[in-house]
Design a protein around this motif. Structure first.
Motif, PDB file in Angstrom:
ATOM      1  N   VAL A  77      40.259  19.851 -18.965  1.00 11.29           N
ATOM      2  CA  VAL A  77      39.267  19.875 -17.901  1.00 11.29           C
ATOM      3  C   VAL A  77      39.462  18.693 -16.963  1.00 11.29           C
ATOM      4  CG1 VAL A  77      36.811  19.808 -17.387  1.00 11.29           C
ATOM      5  CG2 VAL A  77      37.614  21.057 -19.365  1.00 11.29           C
ATOM      6  N   ALA A  78      39.606  17.498 -17.533  1.00  7.55           N
ATOM      7  CA  ALA A  78      39.789  16.291 -16.730  1.00  7.55           C
ATOM      8  C   ALA A  78      40.804  15.395 -17.413  1.00  7.55           C
ATOM      9  CB  ALA A  78      38.467  15.559 -16.576  1.00  7.55           C
ATOM     10  N   GLU A  79      41.628  14.743 -16.605  1.00  8.30           N
ATOM     11  CA  GLU A  79      42.640  13.861 -17.149  1.00  8.30           C
ATOM     12  C   GLU A  79      42.629  12.548 -16.385  1.00  8.30           C
ATOM     13  OE1 GLU A  79      47.264  14.148 -18.604  1.00  8.30           O
ATOM     14  OE2 GLU A  79      46.400  15.737 -17.399  1.00  8.30           O
ATOM     15  N   ASN A  80      42.764  11.459 -17.107  1.00 10.54           N
ATOM     16  CA  ASN A  80      42.793  10.135 -16.514  1.00 10.54           C
ATOM     17  C   ASN A  80      44.247   9.678 -16.469  1.00 10.54           C
ATOM     18  OD1 ASN A  80      42.287   7.578 -15.602  1.00 10.54           O
ATOM     19  ND2 ASN A  80      40.950   7.001 -17.277  1.00 10.54           N
ATOM     20  N   ARG A  81      44.964  10.059 -15.420  1.00 13.47           N
ATOM     21  CA  ARG A  81      46.391   9.777 -15.334  1.00 13.47           C
ATOM     22  C   ARG A  81      46.669   8.305 -15.065  1.00 13.47           C
ATOM     23  NH1 ARG A  81      49.060  13.706 -11.316  1.00 13.47           N
ATOM     24  NH2 ARG A  81      50.898  12.747 -12.210  1.00 13.47           N
ATOM     25  N   ASN A 130      35.255  14.243 -13.872  1.00 15.01           N
ATOM     26  CA  ASN A 130      36.062  13.112 -13.437  1.00 15.01           C
ATOM     27  C   ASN A 130      35.845  11.958 -14.416  1.00 15.01           C
ATOM     28  OD1 ASN A 130      37.509  11.185 -12.128  1.00 15.01           O
ATOM     29  ND2 ASN A 130      36.379  11.301 -10.212  1.00 15.01           N
ATOM     30  N   ILE A 131      36.928  11.473 -15.008  1.00 17.24           N
ATOM     31  CA  ILE A 131      36.829  10.353 -15.937  1.00 17.24           C
ATOM     32  C   ILE A 131      37.705   9.190 -15.481  1.00 17.24           C
ATOM     33  CG2 ILE A 131      36.150  11.684 -17.957  1.00 17.24           C
ATOM     34  CD1 ILE A 131      39.079  11.650 -18.833  1.00 17.24           C
ATOM     35  N   GLN A 132      38.018   9.121 -14.196  1.00 21.82           N
ATOM     36  CA  GLN A 132      38.902   8.076 -13.676  1.00 21.82           C
ATOM     37  C   GLN A 132      38.356   6.676 -13.921  1.00 21.82           C
ATOM     38  OE1 GLN A 132      41.908   8.336 -12.539  1.00 21.82           O
ATOM     39  NE2 GLN A 132      41.980  10.558 -12.488  1.00 21.82           N
ATOM     40  N   ASP A 133      37.102   6.431 -13.610  1.00 16.57           N
ATOM     41  CA  ASP A 133      36.526   5.091 -13.714  1.00 16.57           C
ATOM     42  C   ASP A 133      35.696   4.903 -14.970  1.00 16.57           C
ATOM     43  OD1 ASP A 133      37.621   4.493 -11.227  1.00 16.57           O
ATOM     44  OD2 ASP A 133      35.881   5.306 -10.170  1.00 16.57           O
ATOM     45  N   SER A 134      35.842   5.775 -15.936  1.00 18.72           N
ATOM     46  CA  SER A 134      34.985   5.696 -17.117  1.00 18.72           C
ATOM     47  C   SER A 134      35.647   4.880 -18.224  1.00 18.72           C
ATOM     48  CB  SER A 134      34.643   7.090 -17.621  1.00 18.72           C
ATOM     49  OG  SER A 134      35.799   7.770 -17.996  1.00 18.72           O
TER      50      SER A 134
END
Length: 159
Positions: free
Chosen positions: A14-18, A50-54
């Motif tokens: 679902v969401a990826e933190n590349r 979105n898990i970019q800044d988590s």
């Protein structure tokens, strides 16, 4: 007879933190469950997260996912969830103890790598224990990536 397996709709990312693998040196990964409300699951099924800044932190003997963004489910109306609320992670006591020790003693960070649905259709989070990279380490990673890309081009040209 060989049957062609179709892609399982439940088992999808679902969401990826590349950016996490670029900014952190990943030492260990752990699969954790998420405590979600119904509208959050529906929002995830639509592929919106979105898990970019988590990040994850240990508080009161529990591990929490902080600053992840799951947008509101439009059809839920007034029963919606808060998009940036803190979400509890489900882990064994032994895993929690191991993670909290590595954070406290060695100065590591808990970084979420991706949210996905497993074979049973449950939302899971791939959590990494990582150490922040210095600027020169990031440059080295970028050089390696560029060289491998260039090497692939050369091999393709020469056959």
């Amino acid at each position: 007879m060989n049957q062609v397996r179709k892609a399982d709709p439940n088992n999808k990312t679902v969401a990826e933190n590349r950016k996490a693998r670029f900014s952190y040196e990943v030492l260990d990964t752990v699969e954790a469950g998420l405590v979600l409300t119904g509208t959050e699951v529906k929002s995830l099924r639509q592929g919106q997260a979105n898990i970019q800044d988590s990040y994850a932190s240990v508080e009161g003997g529990e591990i929490w996912l902080i600053n992840s963004y799951l947008p509101e489910y439009l059809q839920a109306n007034r029963f919606n969830h808060e998009p940036r609320r803190r979400r509890k992670l489900l882990l064994n006591k032994r895993e929690m103890a191991k993670l909290s020790q590595s954070i406290e003693r060695e100065g590591m960070t808990l970084v979420p790598l991706k949210i996905y649905f497993n074979d049973q259709g449950r939302a899971k989070l791939l959590l990494a224990v990582g150490r922040g990279k210095k600027l020169h380490d990031k440059r080295e990673t970028e050089k390696q990536r560029d060289w491998s890309r260039e090497k692939g081009r050369l091999m393709k040209e020469r056959g």
